[in-house]
Design a protein around this motif. Structure first.
Motif, PDB file in Angstrom:
ATOM      1  N   VAL A 113       9.384  -6.239  -6.905  1.00  0.00           N
ATOM      2  CA  VAL A 113       8.647  -4.978  -6.856  1.00  0.00           C
ATOM      3  C   VAL A 113       7.445  -5.113  -5.930  1.00  0.00           C
ATOM      4  O   VAL A 113       7.123  -4.206  -5.154  1.00  0.00           O
ATOM      5  N   SER A 114       6.799  -6.272  -5.975  1.00  0.00           N
ATOM      6  CA  SER A 114       5.624  -6.476  -5.125  1.00  0.00           C
ATOM      7  C   SER A 114       6.001  -6.407  -3.649  1.00  0.00           C
ATOM      8  O   SER A 114       5.267  -5.834  -2.842  1.00  0.00           O
TER       9      SER A 114
ATOM     10  N   LEU B  15       4.685  -9.612   5.938  1.00  0.00           N
ATOM     11  CA  LEU B  15       5.465 -10.394   4.970  1.00  0.00           C
ATOM     12  C   LEU B  15       6.771  -9.724   4.517  1.00  0.00           C
ATOM     13  O   LEU B  15       7.818 -10.376   4.534  1.00  0.00           O
TER      14      LEU B  15
ATOM     15  N   ILE C  93       2.749 -13.601  -3.557  1.00  0.00           N
ATOM     16  CA  ILE C  93       3.108 -12.230  -3.171  1.00  0.00           C
ATOM     17  C   ILE C  93       2.564 -11.227  -4.199  1.00  0.00           C
ATOM     18  O   ILE C  93       1.967 -10.208  -3.856  1.00  0.00           O
TER      19      ILE C  93
ATOM     20  N   VAL D  57      -0.556  -8.061  -3.830  1.00  0.00           N
ATOM     21  CA  VAL D  57      -0.528  -6.665  -4.274  1.00  0.00           C
ATOM     22  C   VAL D  57      -1.677  -6.416  -5.252  1.00  0.00           C
ATOM     23  O   VAL D  57      -2.396  -5.419  -5.162  1.00  0.00           O
TER      24      VAL D  57
ATOM     25  N   ASN E 222       7.618   4.765  -3.073  1.00  0.00           N
ATOM     26  CA  ASN E 222       8.402   3.587  -2.736  1.00  0.00           C
ATOM     27  C   ASN E 222       9.200   3.055  -3.914  1.00  0.00           C
ATOM     28  O   ASN E 222      10.370   2.712  -3.819  1.00  0.00           O
TER      29      ASN E 222
ATOM     30  N   VAL F  18       8.528  -4.815  -2.322  1.00  0.00           N
ATOM     31  CA  VAL F  18       8.803  -3.412  -2.018  1.00  0.00           C
ATOM     32  C   VAL F  18       7.496  -2.656  -1.840  1.00  0.00           C
ATOM     33  O   VAL F  18       7.320  -1.878  -0.892  1.00  0.00           O
ATOM     34  N   ASN F  19       6.568  -2.925  -2.723  1.00  0.00           N
ATOM     35  CA  ASN F  19       5.285  -2.241  -2.673  1.00  0.00           C
ATOM     36  C   ASN F  19       4.540  -2.588  -1.392  1.00  0.00           C
ATOM     37  O   ASN F  19       4.014  -1.714  -0.705  1.00  0.00           O
ATOM     38  N   LEU F  20       4.522  -3.870  -1.037  1.00  0.00           N
ATOM     39  CA  LEU F  20       3.844  -4.279   0.197  1.00  0.00           C
ATOM     40  C   LEU F  20       4.432  -3.550   1.400  1.00  0.00           C
ATOM     41  O   LEU F  20       3.705  -3.176   2.316  1.00  0.00           O
ATOM     42  N   SER F  21       5.765  -3.358   1.380  1.00  0.00           N
ATOM     43  CA  SER F  21       6.382  -2.735   2.547  1.00  0.00           C
ATOM     44  C   SER F  21       6.036  -1.253   2.627  1.00  0.00           C
ATOM     45  O   SER F  21       6.175  -0.642   3.676  1.00  0.00           O
ATOM     46  N   GLY F  22       5.583  -0.668   1.529  1.00  0.00           N
ATOM     47  CA  GLY F  22       5.295   0.757   1.565  1.00  0.00           C
ATOM     48  C   GLY F  22       3.824   1.103   1.752  1.00  0.00           C
ATOM     49  O   GLY F  22       3.482   2.248   1.993  1.00  0.00           O
ATOM     50  N   ILE F  23       2.958   0.110   1.642  1.00  0.00           N
ATOM     51  CA  ILE F  23       1.526   0.392   1.764  1.00  0.00           C
ATOM     52  C   ILE F  23       1.196   0.807   3.201  1.00  0.00           C
ATOM     53  O   ILE F  23       1.609   0.152   4.141  1.00  0.00           O
ATOM     54  N   PRO F  24       0.469   1.915   3.357  1.00  0.00           N
ATOM     55  CA  PRO F  24       0.130   2.372   4.712  1.00  0.00           C
ATOM     56  C   PRO F  24      -0.697   1.324   5.459  1.00  0.00           C
ATOM     57  O   PRO F  24      -1.503   0.614   4.854  1.00  0.00           O
ATOM     58  N   SER F  25      -0.480   1.277   6.765  1.00  0.00           N
ATOM     59  CA  SER F  25      -1.156   0.235   7.542  1.00  0.00           C
ATOM     60  C   SER F  25      -2.671   0.354   7.459  1.00  0.00           C
ATOM     61  O   SER F  25      -3.375  -0.651   7.468  1.00  0.00           O
ATOM     62  N   ILE F  26      -3.173   1.574   7.343  1.00  0.00           N
ATOM     63  CA  ILE F  26      -4.630   1.722   7.302  1.00  0.00           C
ATOM     64  C   ILE F  26      -5.198   1.137   6.008  1.00  0.00           C
ATOM     65  O   ILE F  26      -6.320   0.634   5.977  1.00  0.00           O
ATOM     66  N   VAL F  27      -4.399   1.183   4.941  1.00  0.00           N
ATOM     67  CA  VAL F  27      -4.856   0.592   3.683  1.00  0.00           C
ATOM     68  C   VAL F  27      -4.936  -0.932   3.825  1.00  0.00           C
ATOM     69  O   VAL F  27      -5.851  -1.566   3.304  1.00  0.00           O
ATOM     70  N   TYR F  28      -3.997  -1.496   4.572  1.00  0.00           N
ATOM     71  CA  TYR F  28      -4.117  -2.922   4.884  1.00  0.00           C
ATOM     72  C   TYR F  28      -5.414  -3.200   5.632  1.00  0.00           C
ATOM     73  O   TYR F  28      -6.090  -4.199   5.393  1.00  0.00           O
TER      74      TYR F  28
ATOM     75  N   THR G 121      -1.033   6.470  10.571  1.00  0.00           N
ATOM     76  CA  THR G 121      -2.435   6.701  10.836  1.00  0.00           C
ATOM     77  C   THR G 121      -2.727   7.114  12.278  1.00  0.00           C
ATOM     78  O   THR G 121      -3.303   8.166  12.532  1.00  0.00           O
TER      79      THR G 121
ATOM     80  N   THR H 183       1.870   6.094  -2.222  1.00  0.00           N
ATOM     81  CA  THR H 183       2.976   5.374  -1.580  1.00  0.00           C
ATOM     82  C   THR H 183       3.663   4.442  -2.560  1.00  0.00           C
ATOM     83  O   THR H 183       4.873   4.248  -2.484  1.00  0.00           O
ATOM     84  N   PHE H 184       2.888   3.894  -3.473  1.00  0.00           N
ATOM     85  CA  PHE H 184       3.497   3.015  -4.472  1.00  0.00           C
ATOM     86  C   PHE H 184       4.562   3.772  -5.261  1.00  0.00           C
ATOM     87  O   PHE H 184       5.684   3.296  -5.438  1.00  0.00           O
TER      88      PHE H 184
ATOM     89  N   GLY I 118       1.851   7.539   5.345  1.00  0.00           N
ATOM     90  CA  GLY I 118       1.027   6.379   5.647  1.00  0.00           C
ATOM     91  C   GLY I 118       0.657   6.238   7.107  1.00  0.00           C
ATOM     92  O   GLY I 118      -0.201   5.447   7.458  1.00  0.00           O
TER      93      GLY I 118
ATOM     94  N   VAL J  57      13.307   2.891  -4.244  1.00  0.00           N
ATOM     95  CA  VAL J  57      14.055   1.646  -4.403  1.00  0.00           C
ATOM     96  C   VAL J  57      14.910   1.679  -5.671  1.00  0.00           C
ATOM     97  O   VAL J  57      16.043   1.200  -5.684  1.00  0.00           O
TER      98      VAL J  57
ATOM     99  N   ASP K 115       7.437   8.348   2.968  1.00  0.00           N
ATOM    100  CA  ASP K 115       6.459   7.295   2.759  1.00  0.00           C
ATOM    101  C   ASP K 115       5.833   6.869   4.095  1.00  0.00           C
ATOM    102  O   ASP K 115       4.628   6.681   4.198  1.00  0.00           O
TER     103      ASP K 115
END
Lengths: 282, 250, 290
Positions: A103-104, A146, C22, C26, C278, A106-116, C218, C274-275, C216, C282, C212
């Motif tokens: 799940v993590s 990742l 990982i 998160v 997503n 999947v979640n990482l892949s969906g986080i918007p780049s600006i949030v990174y 930008t 987005t969480f 996201g 899935v 999604d």
């Protein structure tokens, strides 16, 4: 029956046109950029520093900066990504923890780049006091890349036949030996193409580096990993929105260099894939 | 009677909810060739793979009961040591997509042998024992996948021999092979019998009759009968064994 | 022998904690967003933030109402989705079921090329070409508006939608199709009545993952949507999305100020949205695989 045939013809035509509608703009965009950039591109442009408030000169520091960022990113993300994929494919049991890891990802892949970008700034720049630096930028980009590396590696590991593992283990090799000598070598092509793909994605990213590394204007090369750098995508953003009276041809040329860089990496990927498919023995 | 090398005690084996092996009590003697016969799905392969714990590669596998190897409970032997001592030949020839030489040297290398000369001699010895040396000695560096099926299977035997096992398990080793290749493998087994304990699982009752000294008949996860091969094939005690070897079912 | 064993256990240890790392990332992302978000609500109420209709970070007193930004994101996303979903699914159908094999491979590599074009390049195209073009054709006051952004975002999300839908379409069992053909259906009837419904959960997941990406994204929206943090009345006006707000304002926000915290709160909202999308997509994808 004839009506049905006619209907089919119309429907297929519409589907084909839709596809054309997707493909044509790609050509148009590439052609448009190439046409406007081709007269401007020269070794001077590629190897010179920006001058006169970026309105003249070249983009050398931005190219170098992007290369540094991309390589630094892979340095962090590749080992961790491969290990995580190995964990999931070879070690993980079907339990809650494993589900949480999945799940993590999947979640990482969906986080918007600006949030990174925000997170990288909060953690690396401010909390860990790395400052706005190559280090912060690379770490931020590597967390972001990742999921792609893990997914590619996972697929590559899954594609290695079960029998290879069985052979190795049956000869008395340990689990790690089996992975190291009997699984990873055969998964390498897939891992490699995934890596190049993630390199090309990182090269084009702007939002994550906005507050973590990118320099607005820094006409020299970085001196250490704690230095800021210019980066191609950010440079393109800056010169096309922030600089008044910017000669458009320089923006086109910068966009051209950026897509050439990204396309080159994709080309490498395609060649790698074809090569490995030829060699594949099982 | 001869020295017992492997012994199972009340062995019960499950895949998920399926009860595959039921209360198997069996003794295997040193340097014998034991055949295990029975119709498909009677648990023969599962039994083999229980001996060197390869079944544990499957996630829903579990077993009850004990297995002893050389009088030691295999629970207390590490996986890699146990599998070094008890080698296995799989049903379909499974070679790695590397050279003939590398296929055989793989096992010894994993056990820490790095010296090139030592490896060379191990490879040669193993290939000779598997009756393959003459056929491949000039092309050790070609890909193993280029060999014929029968050659690949003998390569697998050589690969197993290279790690110096004491027991060799054969899981229907000739199921995909032509009669001549089958004969060569049986010859190899015959030559090996002085130094190795061999267990042959086979669907082919004729092969069992030819190649083995003792024979066990398994049916639906149960060990029906075990005796000298000659007796199993001429005057078995159990009616089901009799029917199976006469070809009434299976 | 002993050293080798030690080496192996060290390696295996690292492999086993990599999964943990990982999860940690998160968790850290969430934590760092939450930490600074919480500080905003020392002086502002949650209600003002979520339901406030004014985003005026540097006025006196400042207002941090997220509604204009949320609506900006919603407008752009909605229109982008309207554009990209039909086109995306149609292309996926064409690539998966109609195109001959060689064409299929060529088309797929073009989709890959599209996926690799950096968003900042598309933003640039929006500024120099699409924006002015839309302005002239639709007689707008400015080309830097929601519609320009929607077009580009739709274009950007196409690779996601097409490749995932295509996977779903391809994995429809052949027997379904053969059964339909057996009943005398044309290829189109088969696609429309059999293939599409069977692939539907995969296609919905594809759409969600496409959305999604749109939410996201930008750089494109920051460059072409005009950056006006007002409640948008129409897609033809300048507007400002959640993402563009963070990217555009963080550079000027003083670290530790309310403005700074407010931008983290926006980040947290994005994270949560987005969480959820997503995660659901899935779930759908996993179900469609079964």
């Amino acid at each position: 029956m004839n009506l049905a045939k006619l209907r089919e013809k119309i429907a297929f035509t519409i589907l084909g046109l839709s596809t054309l509608f997707v493909i044509l703009p790609i050509f148009a965009i590439v052609f448009y950029i190439v046409k406007n950039a081709i007269g401007v591109i020269s070794w001077d442009f590629i190897l010179d520093i920006p001058r006169n408030g970026m309105r003249e000169g070249g983009i050398y520091p931005a190219i170098v900066g992007t290369i540094y960022l991309v390589l630094g990113t892979i340095l962090f993300s590749l080992p961790l990504g491969i290990m995580a994929a190995i964990y999931l494919v070879e070690y993980a049991n079907d339990n809650f923890f494993t589900k949480l890891v999945k799940v993590s990802i999947v979640n990482l892949s969906g986080i918007p780049s600006i949030v990174y970008g925000l997170f990288g700034m909060a953690l690396f720049v401010i909390f860990l006091k790395f400052g706005t630096s190559i280090l912060s930028g690379c770490l931020t980009l590597s967390i972001m890349s990742l999921p792609l590396i893990i997914t590619a590696t996972k697929e590559a590991l899954d594609a290695v036949p079960f029998s290879f593992r069985e052979i190795s283990l049956s000869l008395g090799a340990t689990k790690w030996q089996t992975i190291r000598y009997c699984v990873l070598p055969y998964a390498l092509p897939g891992i490699l193409t995934g890596t190049v793909l993630s390199l090309s994605r990182s090269a084009g990213e702007t939002a994550p580096i906005l507050f973590t590394v990118a320099a607005f204007y820094l006409p020299r090369l970085p001196r250490s990993i704690f230095d800021q750098v210019m980066a191609l995508p950010y440079h393109l953003y800056v010169i096309s929105t922030q600089i008044p009276n910017m000669p458009l041809r320089l923006s086109f040329a910068t966009a051209f260099v950026l897509i050439v860089l990204v396309f080159l990496m994709n080309l490498v990927n395609v060649i790698l894939r074809i090569q490995f498919r030829k060699k594949k023995q099982w | 009677m001869a020295e017992v090398i492997i012994k199972t005690f009340n062995l019960n084996v499950y895949f998920g909810k399926q009860h595959i092996l039921k209360n198997i009590n069996l003794e295997i003697y040193k340097n014998e060739i034991l055949g295990i016969i029975g119709p498909a799905n009677s648990g023969k392969t599962t039994f083999l793979k229980a001996l060197n714990r390869l079944n544990y590669l499957f996630k829903d596998y579990y077993q009850e009961g004990e297995i002893f190897f050389a009088e030691k409970n295999i629970k207390y032997i590490s996986d890699n040591l146990l599998r070094k001592k008890i080698g296995i030949i799989f049903a379909l020839p499974q070679v790695l997509p590397i050279t003939i030489y590398e296929n055989i040297a793989y096992g010894p290398k994993m056990h820490g042998i790095k010296n090139k000369d030592t490896l060379d001699s191990i490879v040669e010895k193993a290939l000779r024992k598997a009756y393959l040396w003459e056929e491949v000695k000039d092309r050790l560096n070609t890909l193993a996948t280029k060999l014929s099926g029968g050659q690949q299977q003998r390569l697998c035997i050589a690969r197993t021999l290279a790690v110096e096992p004491e027991v060799i398990l054969y899981d229907e080793p000739c199921s995909g092979l032509d009669p001549i290749s089958t004969q060569k493998i049986e010859e190899a087994m015959h030559e090996l019998k002085n130094n190795y304990t061999q267990i042959l699982v086979t669907n082919n009752t004729k092969q069992a009759a030819r190649a083995t000294e003792r024979c066990a008949f398994m049916l639906m996860g149960e060990l029906v009968e075990i005796d000298r091969t000659a007796i199993i094939f001429t005057s078995p005690k159990d009616k089901r064994t009799d029917e199976y070897v006469r070809g009434v079912f299976g | 022998m002993c050293i080798r064993k030690l080496k192996e256990s060290v390696i295996e240890f690292f492999i086993k904690i990599s999964g943990f790392i990982i999860i940690l990332f998160v968790f850290l992302i969430f934590l760092f967003l939450l930490k600074d978000t919480v500080l905003l609500f020392k002086d502002f109420t949650f209600k003002e933030f979520i339901f406030g209709k004014r985003w005026l970070p540097i006025s006196e007193p400042p207002h941090f109402g997220i509604i204009p930004l949320l609506l900006g994101s919603l407008y752009v996303t909605f229109f982008a989705t309207i554009i990209c979903v039909p086109v995306g699914i149609a292309s996926a159908l064409f690539i998966a079921e109609i195109a001959p094999k060689f064409l299929r491979n060529i088309l797929k590599s073009f989709i890959e090329i599209l996926a690799s074009i950096p968003s900042v390049v598309l933003g640039f195209i929006g500024i120099v070409w699409l924006g002015p073009f839309l302005k002239d054709t639709l007689k707008l006051n400015t080309g830097m508006c929601g519609l320009t952004g929607s077009f580009l975002l739709a274009f950007m999300s196409l690779p996601t939608i097409i490749s995932i839908s295509e996977d779903a379409i391809i994995s429809v069992p052949k027997s379904f199709k053969e059964a339909a053909f057996g009943l005398g259906a044309t290829r189109w009837q088969t696609l429309w009545r059999v293939v599409l419904p069977s692939a539907s959960s995969g296609i919905i997941a594809a759409i969600m993952l496409g959305i999604d990406r749109v939410i996201g994204e930008t750089m494109v929206v920051m460059m072409v949507t005009g950056n006006a943090p007002l409640v948008p009345k129409s897609i033809l006006q300048p507007l400002r999305t959640l993402t563009a707000t963070i990217a555009g304002e963080m550079g000027e926000a003083i670290s530790g100020s309310e403005h700074y915290f407010a931008l983290f709160a926006v980040g947290l909202i994005l994270f949560i949205i987005t969480f959820i999308i997503n995660f659901l997509s899935v779930l759908l994808l996993n179900r469609s695989k079964k």
